[in-house]
Design a protein around this motif. Sequence first.
Motif, PDB file in Angstrom:
ATOM      1  N   GLU A 195       0.829  -1.210   0.000  1.00 41.18           N
ATOM      2  CA  GLU A 195       0.000   0.000   0.000  1.00 41.18           C
ATOM      3  C   GLU A 195       0.862   1.257   0.000  1.00 41.18           C
ATOM      4  O   GLU A 195       0.569   2.230  -0.703  1.00 41.18           O
ATOM      5  N   THR A 202      -2.668  -6.251  -4.992  1.00 41.57           N
ATOM      6  CA  THR A 202      -3.297  -6.422  -3.683  1.00 41.57           C
ATOM      7  C   THR A 202      -2.843  -7.754  -3.090  1.00 41.57           C
ATOM      8  O   THR A 202      -2.611  -8.717  -3.824  1.00 41.57           O
ATOM      9  N   ARG A 222      -4.245  -5.310  -9.185  1.00 40.70           N
ATOM     10  CA  ARG A 222      -5.345  -4.423  -8.852  1.00 40.70           C
ATOM     11  C   ARG A 222      -5.955  -3.867 -10.126  1.00 40.70           C
ATOM     12  O   ARG A 222      -5.248  -3.350 -10.991  1.00 40.70           O
TER      13      ARG A 222
END
Length: 226
Positions: A195, A202, A222
Amino acid sequence: MKTQAASSRHPAGRRREVLKVLRASADPLSIIAIADVLGVHPNTVRFHLDSLVGDGLVEQFEQSRKGPGRPPLMFRAVRQMDRGGTRHYRLLAEILSAAFAAERNPRAKALAAGRAWANTPEGALRPPPGQPPTVDHTIDHLVDVLDELGFAAQRREAGGEYQIGLRHCPFLEVAEHRTSVICPVHLGIIRGAVEAWGAPVTVERLEPFAEPDLCLVHLKPRGGAA
């Protein structure tokens, strides 16, 4: 001369004895004074003092001259905790993991702790070089970072899914008994890093002990990332 135990005659043991004598004294001591306390030759004390001074554990200085001749060198322990002492980080890990396990929903709290650490200056895992990172570049870099942390990471693919295999756990002894805490911490660290990098990946889940010698991190691009 005082009788010393065999373990105390070992250089490391004698070094600790010299430091212990200095720490117990309210006043600086000379080499002769230390040797008298330990019942050893002054040259033995001098040898260990040189090492202790070099390591920043002891400081030396000269007394003010009060008569003819050169005043003896005096020594005193630096007032600090002994950084050469025994460490028990596994015990600390067991205490903290037990505390997490006793909480309501320990998995969520452990996951949050790992993610938070990954975003602190102390825990910030170096981002992939170059922007923007691709899926392949991110996964390869994540493998390198996890390998540096001691996970013996390997990139894998199965059924079209991206995976990272972890062949070693740096907290194995604790993880075996506190899987519900340690494994979510690991997952949180990985998610927090990805992140923070703004990576097009992800981290879906971490599968602990998918095989006796393997944990699996399951990844997914993602959106339409490639």
